[in-house]
Scaffold this active site. Structure first.
Site, PDB file in Angstrom:
ATOM      1  N   GLU A   1      -7.774   1.314   7.658  1.00 59.20           N
ATOM      2  CA  GLU A   1      -8.963   1.208   7.914  1.00 59.20           C
ATOM      3  C   GLU A   1      -9.514   0.693   9.347  1.00 59.20           C
ATOM      4  O   GLU A   1      -8.689  -0.227   9.603  1.00 59.20           O
ATOM      5  CB  GLU A   1      -9.937   0.349   7.063  1.00 59.20           C
ATOM      6  CG  GLU A   1     -10.025   0.765   5.531  1.00 59.20           C
ATOM      7  CD  GLU A   1     -10.899  -0.037   4.665  1.00 59.20           C
ATOM      8  OE1 GLU A   1     -11.370   0.682   3.609  1.00 59.20           O
ATOM      9  OE2 GLU A   1     -10.762  -1.212   4.990  1.00 59.20           O
ATOM     10  N   CYS A   2     -10.084   1.500  10.038  1.00 54.46           N
ATOM     11  CA  CYS A   2     -10.526   1.144  11.485  1.00 54.46           C
ATOM     12  C   CYS A   2      -9.400   0.962  12.296  1.00 54.46           C
ATOM     13  O   CYS A   2      -8.722   1.885  12.658  1.00 54.46           O
ATOM     14  CB  CYS A   2     -11.574  -0.059  11.523  1.00 54.46           C
ATOM     15  SG  CYS A   2     -12.529   0.007  12.666  1.00 54.46           S
TER      16      CYS A   2
END
Length: 436
Positions: A326-327
């Site tokens: 994520e990210c």
């Protein structure tokens, strides 16, 4: 559980410093605390943990189902906590585009009295109009105390107290202007708690200021008032990524939600941690690897040189182990990462994208996600996106999510998946359907 919320008319009013000082002061008094951060912020909860000695949960009234918020508050009671201390986000009534998901919504949901921190540096009698307006704006949200912040002098304090006296809202204290009571910041907010060398001294100083300038007995009266809501202990949670999940955790991968780990454990998953910056490999028997967000752009050179970490993740992906980023974790799964100085660093190369922190653009907001495959979640999800990095090159691959913003506007498809490896810039918070 009894408790209260520290909120403010706007960001930058000092509510984080006040919250940290109160958490440490209450801890010194022997209170068993349950710190909470309203909204999706990752950084403040680490400060809450440092101040209180207890893990801080994010409670997000836009992205979380009300029953999940209630269940998490019940879980805190089960752990022995007696006082829930919630820090609001932005201004008290600020939420998504439609105003939903605000700190006020969380206060109403958990029946928390609100203590309003007001920056008084450039006002005197006008504070009465501000506090009166906030106290009348929503009758289901009770502002039961005010803390005057950045007060310039005893005369200034007397003027402020005099202006507020007719309103009947108690003034719990007046904090003097003190540049030492500020925290260092950078592009995504405060510098991470683990990187603040003088944090312990700061917390003790903040607690001393709260003890000296806030009526702690009056504050206790506020949080001891009768509660009216019933907490729910059992509620469906997001499916875990696997049965044995290895989670990257260090200064490069620090942005993970405690409620996800708690929910996965409740569903029987085992969670272990490893540090890519220390060139550690995930546990060999892990059937899922989670690379959360953080600051890989600040540590790109070390990550590029972490040979044991890189080999282990590549081998796991080749075996079909679920690898999800994520990210910042998504950036590390890509081919290269360009840092702020324009230097390109090789990343894991498991997803066909190249990202840049030198070419910065703000991406910020709540997101509604429709999974397109590759993850154990097949129901609509709620998430948050917050980053400055940009994708500069992306090759064709299957997409991970179909995305809308908080108003429902179609943002197209996002994220990538190749075999058992997937990722996106979205921080998943909860699902928005009936089944998990």
């Amino acid at each position: 559980m009894k408790g209260f919320m520290i909120a403010a008319p706007a960001s930058g009013s000092g509510k984080t410093t006040v919250t940290l000082g109160l958490l440490r002061a209450l801890k010194r008094r022997g209170e068993v605390l349950a710190p909470v951060k309203a909204g999706p912020d990752y950084i403040d909860p680490a400060y809450h943990r440092a101040a209180s000695g207890v893990d801080c949960f994010n409670l997000d009234p836009w992205a979380m189902r009300p029953e999940l918020i209630s269940a998490l508050s019940s879980r805190m009671t089960e752990s022995g906590a007696r006082v829930l201390v919630a820090e609001g986000m932005m201004g008290l009534f600020d939420g998504a585009i439609d105003g939903k998901g605000s700190s006020a919504d969380l206060a109403r949901l958990l029946d928390l009295p609100v203590v309003l921190v007001v920056d008084c540096a450039r006002q005197s009698h006008s504070i009465a109009a501000l506090v009166w307006g906030f106290s009348q704006f929503r009758k289901d949200v009770l502002i039961e105390g005010v803390i005057l912040n950045r007060v310039g002098s005893p005369r200034h304090e007397a003027m402020l107290r005099g202006a507020l006296a007719p309103l009947g809202v108690p003034v719990l204290g007046a904090l003097p202007r003190d540049p030492a009571l500020s925290l260092p910041e950078r592009h995504l907010g405060l510098v991470q708690a683990d990187e603040h060398a003088g944090l312990e001294s700061f917390l003790e100083q903040a607690a001393d200021v709260m003890e000296a300038h806030i009526d702690m007995d009056a504050l206790q009266t506020i949080w001891l008032r009768p509660k009216r809501y019933d907490a729910m202990a059992n509620v469906a949670r997001l499916k875990p990524l696997g049965n044995r999940i290895a989670v990257a955790r260090d200064d490069a991968f620090a942005f993970a939600y405690m409620h996800l780990f708690e929910g996965w454990r409740r569903r029987g998953a085992e969670i272990s941690f490893f540090s890519p910056l220390a060139d550690e490999a995930p546990k060999a028997d892990a059937d899922a690897i989670y690379l959360p967000g953080g600051y890989p752009e600040l540590h790109a050179q070390r990550l590029a040189g972490a040979s044991r970490f890189r080999t282990a993740i590549g081998d796991a992906a080749a075996r079909g182990v679920t690898v999800y980023g994520e990210c910042g974790g998504y950036m590390v799964l890509g081919k290269t990462l360009e840092d702020a100085a324009g230097v390109h660093h090789p990343m894991l190369g498991l997803l066909p994208l190249e990202t840049s922190f030198a070419r910065r653009k703000l991406h910020l907001g709540y997101r509604l996600l429709e999974p397109l495959g590759g993850l154990p979640w097949d129901m609509p999800l709620k998430a948050h996106e917050f980053h400055y990095a940009s994708i500069v090159r992306e090759e064709k691959a299957d997409r991970l999510f179909r995305v809308r913003d908080a108003s429902g506007e179609n943002l197209g498809e996002a994220g990538l998946r190749v075999g058992s490896v997937s990722g996106s810039f979205m921080h998943v918070i909860d699902f928005s359907g009936e089944a998990a």
